[in-house]
Scaffold this active site. Structure first.
Site, PDB file in Angstrom:
ATOM      1  N   ASN A  89     -13.300   0.160  -7.506  1.00  0.00           N
ATOM      2  CA  ASN A  89     -14.451   1.151  -7.226  1.00  0.00           C
ATOM      3  C   ASN A  89     -15.074   1.611  -8.530  1.00  0.00           C
ATOM      4  O   ASN A  89     -15.555   2.924  -8.703  1.00  0.00           O
ATOM      5  CB  ASN A  89     -14.038   2.213  -6.303  1.00  0.00           C
ATOM      6  N   HIS A 123      -3.970   6.030   3.262  1.00  0.00           N
ATOM      7  CA  HIS A 123      -4.585   4.722   2.982  1.00  0.00           C
ATOM      8  C   HIS A 123      -3.937   3.477   3.648  1.00  0.00           C
ATOM      9  O   HIS A 123      -4.769   2.663   4.230  1.00  0.00           O
ATOM     10  CB  HIS A 123      -4.538   4.768   1.385  1.00  0.00           C
ATOM     11  N   ASP A 173       0.919  -1.124   0.110  1.00  0.00           N
ATOM     12  CA  ASP A 173      -0.086   0.112   0.115  1.00  0.00           C
ATOM     13  C   ASP A 173       0.857   1.110   0.049  1.00  0.00           C
ATOM     14  O   ASP A 173       1.909   1.283  -0.547  1.00  0.00           O
ATOM     15  CB  ASP A 173      -1.001  -0.042   1.307  1.00  0.00           C
ATOM     16  N   SER A 198     -11.489  -0.780  -0.903  1.00  0.00           N
ATOM     17  CA  SER A 198     -10.064  -0.690  -0.117  1.00  0.00           C
ATOM     18  C   SER A 198     -10.256  -1.097   1.458  1.00  0.00           C
ATOM     19  O   SER A 198      -9.663  -1.540   1.935  1.00  0.00           O
ATOM     20  CB  SER A 198      -9.606   0.662  -0.238  1.00  0.00           C
TER      21      SER A 198
END
Length: 327
Positions: A185, A88, A51, A252
């Site tokens: 998404n 994130h 990430d 996520s």
């Protein structure tokens, strides 16, 4: 491959707060606390989070981190600086394994360990080369007690099917690592139109779609024929850089619920079977713990994760009461 980029799956920030003191609703909905004792809270299981990095000083995360590396050009490309300059990666990591320390939030597997692999920059983008190198690093990583990574979590994606990335994932799975990926998404709210993002569309990964807290499909969640299951992905509270907490939405946020759950499931199942399970066996144990919500398979896969098998068994016994299915 350097010219193409993989990006964070887009997400929305609902709210950032200074303090929290809760087991987030998503963690409760997947019934993680019901099996914490039985699974020893995921202790001994290592999850690699590929990430934007991780806030190594966050009070809910600092005791969970067992290793990390930076594969990006951030921090002058220093491989030892894998701090999160986006937010994130810290949020994803908290959903997986935030410590049960009477403050902040609790993760799904609050005693699991995290290897924070920074393969995306602060802007949330990375070269495919970085992702591939991070996957291979996770496979080869060994801890101080010879621990190995059992789960990789990737809430990232791109439109390109890059064979080298696919091969790296196949190699990880062959090494008995479960690879959990956010479905994406790009969803349009229509169940019968498919949206593909890679690596979420690969058969070998555990592709996770998102639902709201009232079990409705998130309008943004990708639908396609490789979705494996769904988890909470709307207004998920977790850790955020600078010792903060945030409510975020996106697939996520769904994927780390599954990554954390696998840490619990591996401990429970390997204790029951008294041996190490293969990736395929771990996947079977995961899918055994799902409940269909009534959407198309291309939207929900096998259904919503529910970790409490005893509850499922008691429902089954009530249905079967008075009849014997065993001859």
């Amino acid at each position: 491959m350097g010219e193409k980029q993989v990006k964070l799956i887009p997400y929305t920030i609902q709210q950032v707060v200074e303090h929290a003191n809760e087991t987030p609703e998503g963690v409760r909905l997947v019934q993680a606390p019901d099996i914490w004792e039985e699974s020893n809270h995921g202790d001994g299981i290592v999850v690699a989070v590929i990430d934007t990095g991780i806030d190594t000083n966050h009070p809910d995360l600092k005791d969970r981190i067992i290793g990390g590396r930076n594969f990006t050009t951030d921090f002058q490309g220093n491989p030892d600086l894998f701090e999160d300059n986006n937010g994130h990666g810290t949020h994803v990591s908290g959903t997986i394994a935030a410590s049960l320390n009477q403050q902040g939030v609790a993760g799904v597997a609050p005693k699991a360990k995290i290897v924070g692999l920074k393969a995306l920059t602060g802007e949330g983008a990375g070269n495919y080369d970085w992702i591939i190198t991070a996957i291979n690093y996770a496979v080869d990583w060994r801890g101080p007690q010879n621990e190995r990574v059992r789960v990789i979590c990737m809430s990232l994606g791109g439109p390109s099917d890059v064979p080298e990335m696919h091969q790296a994932i196949q190699h990880a799975v062959q090494q008995n690592i479960s690879v959990v990926v956010a479905a994406g998404n790009e969803g349009d709210g229509e169940e019968d139109t498919f949206e593909y993002a890679y690596p979420g569309a690969y058969n070998e990964v555990i592709s996770v779609g998102a639902v709201s807290k009232d079990f409705k499909l998130a309008p943004f969640t990708n639908t396609h024929n490789e979705i494996d299951l769904v988890a909470p992905g709307v207004e998920v509270m977790s850790t955020y850089p600078d010792n903060k907490y945030a409510n975020l939405s996106g697939t996520s946020m769904a994927a780390p619920h599954i990554a954390g759950a696998l840490a619990l499931i591996i401990n429970v199942s390997e204790n029951e079977f008294d041996r190490t399970l293969s990736e395929a066996e771990v996947y079977a144990q995961l899918i055994k713990r799902t409940v269909p919500l009534g959407f198309r398979k291309s939207s929900e896969g096998n259904g919503f994760l529910r970790l409490n098998l005893v509850e499922k068994l008691s429902e089954f016994i009530m249905i079967e009461k008075g009849t014997s299915t065993i001859n």
